[in-house]
Scaffold this motif. Structure first.
Motif, PDB file in Angstrom:
ATOM      1  N   LEU A 102       0.853  -1.065   0.017  1.00 50.27           N
ATOM      2  CA  LEU A 102       0.161   0.099   0.068  1.00 50.27           C
ATOM      3  C   LEU A 102       0.416   1.143  -0.290  1.00 50.27           C
ATOM      4  O   LEU A 102       0.516   2.210  -0.467  1.00 50.27           O
ATOM      5  CB  LEU A 102      -1.064   0.144   1.430  1.00 50.27           C
ATOM      6  N   GLU A 103       2.706   1.275   0.667  1.00 54.39           N
ATOM      7  CA  GLU A 103       2.650   2.268   0.961  1.00 54.39           C
ATOM      8  C   GLU A 103       3.721   2.350  -0.600  1.00 54.39           C
ATOM      9  O   GLU A 103       3.712   3.456  -0.950  1.00 54.39           O
ATOM     10  CB  GLU A 103       3.997   2.363   2.185  1.00 54.39           C
ATOM     11  N   ALA A 104       3.577   1.421  -0.996  1.00 56.57           N
ATOM     12  CA  ALA A 104       4.594   1.354  -2.439  1.00 56.57           C
ATOM     13  C   ALA A 104       3.389   2.127  -3.437  1.00 56.57           C
ATOM     14  O   ALA A 104       3.781   3.175  -4.012  1.00 56.57           O
ATOM     15  CB  ALA A 104       4.711   0.227  -3.014  1.00 56.57           C
ATOM     16  N   PHE A 105       2.404   1.561  -3.359  1.00 49.84           N
ATOM     17  CA  PHE A 105       1.423   2.006  -4.751  1.00 49.84           C
ATOM     18  C   PHE A 105       0.940   3.448  -3.849  1.00 49.84           C
ATOM     19  O   PHE A 105       0.131   4.165  -5.177  1.00 49.84           O
ATOM     20  CB  PHE A 105       0.449   0.614  -4.551  1.00 49.84           C
ATOM     21  N   SER A 106       0.481   3.925  -3.147  1.00 46.80           N
ATOM     22  CA  SER A 106       0.003   5.461  -2.632  1.00 46.80           C
ATOM     23  C   SER A 106       0.689   6.419  -2.445  1.00 46.80           C
ATOM     24  O   SER A 106       0.133   7.594  -2.934  1.00 46.80           O
ATOM     25  CB  SER A 106      -0.493   4.816  -1.771  1.00 46.80           C
ATOM     26  N   THR A 107       2.164   6.204  -3.160  1.00 43.33           N
ATOM     27  CA  THR A 107       2.931   7.322  -3.408  1.00 43.33           C
ATOM     28  C   THR A 107       2.389   8.161  -5.244  1.00 43.33           C
ATOM     29  O   THR A 107       1.555   7.685  -5.851  1.00 43.33           O
ATOM     30  CB  THR A 107       4.392   7.171  -4.131  1.00 43.33           C
ATOM     31  N   THR A 108       2.508   9.592  -4.962  1.00 47.51           N
ATOM     32  CA  THR A 108       1.776  10.713  -5.275  1.00 47.51           C
ATOM     33  C   THR A 108       2.645  10.360  -7.252  1.00 47.51           C
ATOM     34  O   THR A 108       0.954   9.971  -7.984  1.00 47.51           O
ATOM     35  CB  THR A 108       2.250  12.200  -4.915  1.00 47.51           C
ATOM     36  N   TRP A 109       3.324  10.158  -7.195  1.00 53.50           N
ATOM     37  CA  TRP A 109       3.689   9.906  -8.481  1.00 53.50           C
ATOM     38  C   TRP A 109       3.846   8.045  -9.287  1.00 53.50           C
ATOM     39  O   TRP A 109       3.375   8.299 -10.429  1.00 53.50           O
ATOM     40  CB  TRP A 109       5.122  10.216  -8.558  1.00 53.50           C
ATOM     41  N   PHE A 110       3.920   7.680  -8.217  1.00 52.15           N
ATOM     42  CA  PHE A 110       3.171   6.685  -8.799  1.00 52.15           C
ATOM     43  C   PHE A 110       1.883   6.223  -9.688  1.00 52.15           C
ATOM     44  O   PHE A 110       1.201   5.789 -10.124  1.00 52.15           O
ATOM     45  CB  PHE A 110       3.265   4.957  -8.237  1.00 52.15           C
ATOM     46  N   LEU A 111       0.502   7.022  -7.938  1.00 46.00           N
ATOM     47  CA  LEU A 111      -0.495   7.273  -8.317  1.00 46.00           C
ATOM     48  C   LEU A 111      -0.956   8.396  -9.633  1.00 46.00           C
ATOM     49  O   LEU A 111      -1.642   7.730 -10.662  1.00 46.00           O
ATOM     50  CB  LEU A 111      -0.963   7.498  -7.545  1.00 46.00           C
ATOM     51  N   PHE A 112      -0.393   9.298 -10.243  1.00 48.66           N
ATOM     52  CA  PHE A 112      -0.702   9.990 -11.145  1.00 48.66           C
ATOM     53  C   PHE A 112       0.378   9.371 -12.415  1.00 48.66           C
ATOM     54  O   PHE A 112      -0.098  10.084 -13.647  1.00 48.66           O
ATOM     55  CB  PHE A 112       0.135  11.609 -10.853  1.00 48.66           C
ATOM     56  N   SER A 113       0.984   8.388 -12.198  1.00 49.00           N
ATOM     57  CA  SER A 113       1.906   8.074 -13.708  1.00 49.00           C
ATOM     58  C   SER A 113       1.382   7.349 -14.608  1.00 49.00           C
ATOM     59  O   SER A 113       1.619   7.704 -15.986  1.00 49.00           O
ATOM     60  CB  SER A 113       2.596   7.438 -13.053  1.00 49.00           C
ATOM     61  N   ALA A 114       0.376   6.813 -14.159  1.00 48.05           N
ATOM     62  CA  ALA A 114      -1.041   6.162 -15.381  1.00 48.05           C
ATOM     63  C   ALA A 114      -1.484   5.943 -14.850  1.00 48.05           C
ATOM     64  O   ALA A 114      -2.732   5.754 -13.772  1.00 48.05           O
ATOM     65  CB  ALA A 114      -0.154   3.906 -15.529  1.00 48.05           C
ATOM     66  N   ALA A 115      -2.897   5.499 -15.661  1.00 47.24           N
ATOM     67  CA  ALA A 115      -4.431   5.540 -15.584  1.00 47.24           C
ATOM     68  C   ALA A 115      -4.928   4.708 -14.809  1.00 47.24           C
ATOM     69  O   ALA A 115      -5.929   5.147 -14.395  1.00 47.24           O
ATOM     70  CB  ALA A 115      -4.944   5.561 -16.990  1.00 47.24           C
ATOM     71  N   GLN A 164       0.618   9.640 -25.513  1.00 41.88           N
ATOM     72  CA  GLN A 164       0.546  10.172 -24.546  1.00 41.88           C
ATOM     73  C   GLN A 164      -0.043  10.753 -22.885  1.00 41.88           C
ATOM     74  O   GLN A 164      -1.207  11.241 -23.748  1.00 41.88           O
ATOM     75  CB  GLN A 164       1.727  11.204 -24.368  1.00 41.88           C
ATOM     76  N   TRP A 165      -0.310   9.881 -22.146  1.00 43.21           N
ATOM     77  CA  TRP A 165      -1.478  10.482 -21.236  1.00 43.21           C
ATOM     78  C   TRP A 165      -0.558  11.302 -19.929  1.00 43.21           C
ATOM     79  O   TRP A 165      -0.279  11.344 -19.777  1.00 43.21           O
ATOM     80  CB  TRP A 165      -1.851   8.791 -20.141  1.00 43.21           C
ATOM     81  N   SER A 166      -2.186  11.998 -19.927  1.00 41.43           N
ATOM     82  CA  SER A 166      -1.782  12.916 -18.511  1.00 41.43           C
ATOM     83  C   SER A 166      -2.555  12.913 -17.274  1.00 41.43           C
ATOM     84  O   SER A 166      -3.399  13.314 -18.038  1.00 41.43           O
ATOM     85  CB  SER A 166      -1.036  14.393 -19.492  1.00 41.43           C
ATOM     86  N   PRO A 167      -2.331  13.134 -16.009  1.00 31.53           N
ATOM     87  CA  PRO A 167      -3.016  13.016 -15.411  1.00 31.53           C
ATOM     88  C   PRO A 167      -4.019  14.182 -14.799  1.00 31.53           C
ATOM     89  O   PRO A 167      -2.884  15.319 -15.218  1.00 31.53           O
ATOM     90  CB  PRO A 167      -2.526  12.825 -14.162  1.00 31.53           C
ATOM     91  N   THR A 168      -5.244  14.449 -14.760  1.00 27.17           N
ATOM     92  CA  THR A 168      -5.493  15.851 -14.279  1.00 27.17           C
ATOM     93  C   THR A 168      -6.720  16.104 -13.432  1.00 27.17           C
ATOM     94  O   THR A 168      -6.950  15.060 -12.330  1.00 27.17           O
ATOM     95  CB  THR A 168      -7.294  16.270 -15.632  1.00 27.17           C
ATOM     96  N   SER A 169      -7.365  17.278 -12.956  1.00 31.42           N
ATOM     97  CA  SER A 169      -7.312  17.485 -11.576  1.00 31.42           C
ATOM     98  C   SER A 169      -8.635  16.821 -11.424  1.00 31.42           C
ATOM     99  O   SER A 169      -9.702  16.290 -10.725  1.00 31.42           O
ATOM    100  CB  SER A 169      -7.920  18.462 -10.585  1.00 31.42           C
TER     101      SER A 169
END
Length: 724
Positions: free
Chosen positions: A506-519, A673-678
């Motif tokens: 959970l700690e690994a998968f919940s870092t912001t850059w991991f969450l925001f890096s793929a849909a 290319q995919w990018s995250p949005t608010s």
């Protein structure tokens, strides 16, 4: 005739065939008989004396001669099947033709212009064949398959004769009831014939030819629809094959009755050659290829109809092997099959005090595919497996193979079939309940030593796969966590090791850059939260280790609840990700001593991509720098002493290349290319199932802090409060 003379004559015949520019008549028996009548060549001889380049040369320069060679070889097999192969010469001719066709067929299949050859008749090729004969003649492929099927139940050639005198007439051969000649006792057959080396060897030669015939699909370009049917398998498993039932039963029983250890005499496999294992491996391969039928029959509009297990018969020829498999229903048959597969799957795991003293089989991947097909085509068998305690004898070997193959990209197929089997089993309540059985049999795996249940073993192995597998396993992360979700409501007591593994993920998968890096990355967090919720809601009393781990890692849950959604922070998180972090070795996350007798997972074989942790999106940065030991104390992690700089060098020398690959894997989508949005973050953040865990923390954390301040409590005191 000596062996050397025999090989020389055979080689001369091959040279004559490759050098002749004019077609050789099919009636020129003196020429064609050189290939099979006067020789005693082994499989190795045929492959050595008939080089690939020469087969291709004949195919291009003298196509009619290659066509005649194939036709004549099939004709000899048909004659042998009709006559019953009484004499040694007839048996040798059949074996020689079988070996020759096994050698030549792949070169027929690889050329698009030749692929229809075996499914056409050879005009005027038969002795005295007229026009009517040509119209009614079978395609060459059908004649070949029917002859092989007959030969697999030929008395004194591939099965034991039941009569003292030899069968004299062709009528007797054709009226022979092959169900009385099934190769091994088991499903539908109680009599176990005496083992016969020659019969096993002859069966193996014919099964190799069958496999070669079935392999045509390997040479075809990918079909636009996955429902394309292999015509060789379709015909062989149809009602045209009168031996379909006894052959299916023979193959299944041969595999499931095999015991590689036997009486268990140490080193017996070094003293005596085991002629059964090659036959069992061939039988398993022919069986699973014959069952390679999803029951989907293409219709006019390209859609498919139902499976062979549907109440309504599907249109078109039905695969009898699938039909027979789906109709097995006796409990004693299920027990025989399950015990046999479990025994063979467990064989590579056997440990003895004498090194290498027991025989180890190598066809576990075929066994896993066979087990999958059994569960898929026969739901009664699946339910029998799930209610049987022997299901754990399937689980442990699968976990062993998954753990062992996780670093080798060439074995990604093994990883997929193993995970899919566990996913299938995990959908049933009985499987989750069975996982609570204590794990006491110490199979040698390079995982931390722990005391717990089979559920703990499953979680520890899955954690190892996710954190130290190669990058091509990332598509399986969803499946691995879905399995844990499926069984989580039934897990009565996780060990501290397993609890820490789940929190680490959970700690690994919940870092912001991991969450925001793929849909799709946030799905992994949802899975893990669902696991925690299920255990808290259904199995709270016995899971004090998990509750303690959640309290200790409470900051992770608070960070998830307060996940930033503004564009600048999202952009900043992704920028931080683009700066390649320092490479961490695989051993950075290990929890101490591995199990006795274990070996590290083997790396990819030469020729495959080198697996490295850096190439796994995000994982190497996520490995925690400290952890809780089993007694609950916090300790820092040091690199393992055996890890040297050379082993880490690929990761540290090429960080930019690895991270470019990582960006490609996790950020690209079908639309580019995919990018995250608010809006995207808000759409799933509001659905995070955090309420249960937050309520737990709200109640327990103040009590824990009070105990720590008073310094009068112990972990037991905390746990008693948690239970209240």
């Amino acid at each position: 005739m000596g062996s050397a003379d025999s090989k020389l004559n055979f080689r001369k015949a091959v040279i004559q065939l490759t050098t002749k520019t004019q077609p050789v008549e099919a009636t020129d028996d003196a020429f064609w008989d050189q290939f099979w009548a006067d020789t005693a060549t082994s499989v190795q001889d045929v492959f050595a004396l008939v080089p690939a380049a020469e087969i291709r040369a004949v195919r291009e320069e003298s196509p009619s001669n290659l066509a005649t060679l194939c036709y004549k070889a099939v004709e000899k097999l048909v004659q042998g099947a009709e006559s019953g192969c009484h004499s040694e010469k007839e048996k040798q001719i059949v074996l020689n033709c079988s070996r020759l066709l096994t050698r030549v067929l792949p070169y027929i299949f690889e050329d698009p212009d030749w692929r229809g050859f075996f499914w056409s008749t050879v005009p005027g090729a038969g002795r005295g064949a007229g026009e009517d004969d040509d119209e009614n003649a079978r395609p060459l492929a059908e004649s070949l398959l029917l002859a092989v099927a007959d030969l697999l139940f030929c008395p004194d050639f591939t099965v034991q004769s039941h009569r003292r005198s030899t069968v004299d007439s062709a009528e007797d051969i054709h009226s022979l009831d092959s169900c009385e000649y099934i190769w091994e006792a088991g499903v539908g057959f109680a009599h176990s014939p005496q083992p016969n080396y020659n019969h096993d060897m002859n069966r193996m030669e014919l099964l190799k030819l069958l496999l070669t015939c079935f392999s045509e699909a390997m040479y075809l370009p990918p079909a636009p629809d996955s429902s394309s049917v292999n015509p060789w398998v379709q015909f062989f498993c149809s009602t045209e094959n009168r031996h379909a039932l006894p052959l299916f039963t023979s193959l299944l029983n041969t595999v499931c009755a095999y015991d590689p250890v036997g009486y268990g005499i140490p080193y017996n496999h070094l003293l005596f050659s085991d002629h059964r294992e090659p036959l069992v491996e061939e039988a398993a391969q022919v069986l699973i290829v014959s069952l390679d039928h999803d029951g989907a029959t293409p219709t006019v509009d390209g859609t498919t109809t139902g499976t062979a297990m549907d109440d309504a018969d599907p249109p078109g020829p039905e695969n009898l092997f699938v039909n027979y498999l789906s109709r097995i229903h006796r409990e004693e048959d299920f027990q025989f099959i399950l015990k046999g597969i479990a025994r063979l799957l467990s064989n590579p795991l056997l440990q003895t005090y004498l090194p290498n003293s027991t025989k180890k089989i190598q066809f576990h991947q075929e066994l896993l595919v066979l087990f999958w097909k059994l569960c898929d085509f026969n739901k009664k068998f699946l339910f029998f497996v799930l209610k049987s305690s022997d299901v754990l004898d399937i689980l442990v070997p699968i976990l062993y193979f998954l753990n062992d193959a996780r670093a080798d990209q060439s074995r990604v197929g093994l990883m997929h079939i193993g995970v899919f089997i566990l996913l299938l089993l995990s959908g049933e309540r009985n499987f989750g309940v069975r996982l609570n059985k204590p794990y006491s049999v110490r199979v040698p795996m390079d995982i931390p030593v722990f005391t717990g249940t089979h559920a703990d073993l499953l979680i520890v192995v899955f954690h190892k796969i996710i954190t130290s597998g190669h990058q091509r396993l990332q598509p399986l992360f969803d499946c691995l966590l879905t399995i844990v979700v499926n069984v989580s409501p039934y897990l009565k007591s996780l060990s501290m090791v397993a609890a820490n593994k789940l929190l680490h993920l959970l700690e690994a998968f919940s870092t912001t850059w991991f969450l925001f890096s793929a849909a799709q990355n946030h799905h992994l967090v949802f899975f893990l939260l669902e696991v925690f919720n299920n255990i808290i809601q259904y199995q709270f009393d016995g899971n004090s280790n998990l509750v303690y781990a959640i309290i200790r890692k409470r900051s992770v849950f608070h960070q998830l609840a307060n996940l930033p959604t503004d564009p600048p922070t999202i952009h900043k998180a992704l920028q931080r990700r683009r700066r390649a972090p320092e490479a961490l070795s695989r051993t950075s996350s290990q929890e101490g001593v591995s199990m006795e007798g274990s070996h590290p997972a083997a790396p990819a074989e030469p020729g495959t991509l080198k697996a490295s942790l850096v190439a796994t999106p995000g994982i190497e940065k996520l490995t925690e720098k400290s952890q809780v030991s089993e007694d609950g104390t916090l300790r820092s992690l040091e690199p393992a002493p055996q890890q040297n700089s050379a082993e880490c060098s690929p990761a540290s020398e090429e960080p930019s290349q690895a991270w470019r690959e990582q960006r490609r894997l996790s950020s690209a989508s079908a639309g580019g290319q995919w990018s995250p949005t608010s809006e995207w973050v808000l759409s799933w953040k509001s659905k995070l199932p955090l309420q249960t865990i937050m309520r737990l923390l709200q109640v327990l954390v103040p009590q824990v802090e009070k105990i720590c301040i008073d310094k009068v409590g112990t972990l037991e005191t905390l746990l008693s409060l948690a239970g209240a």
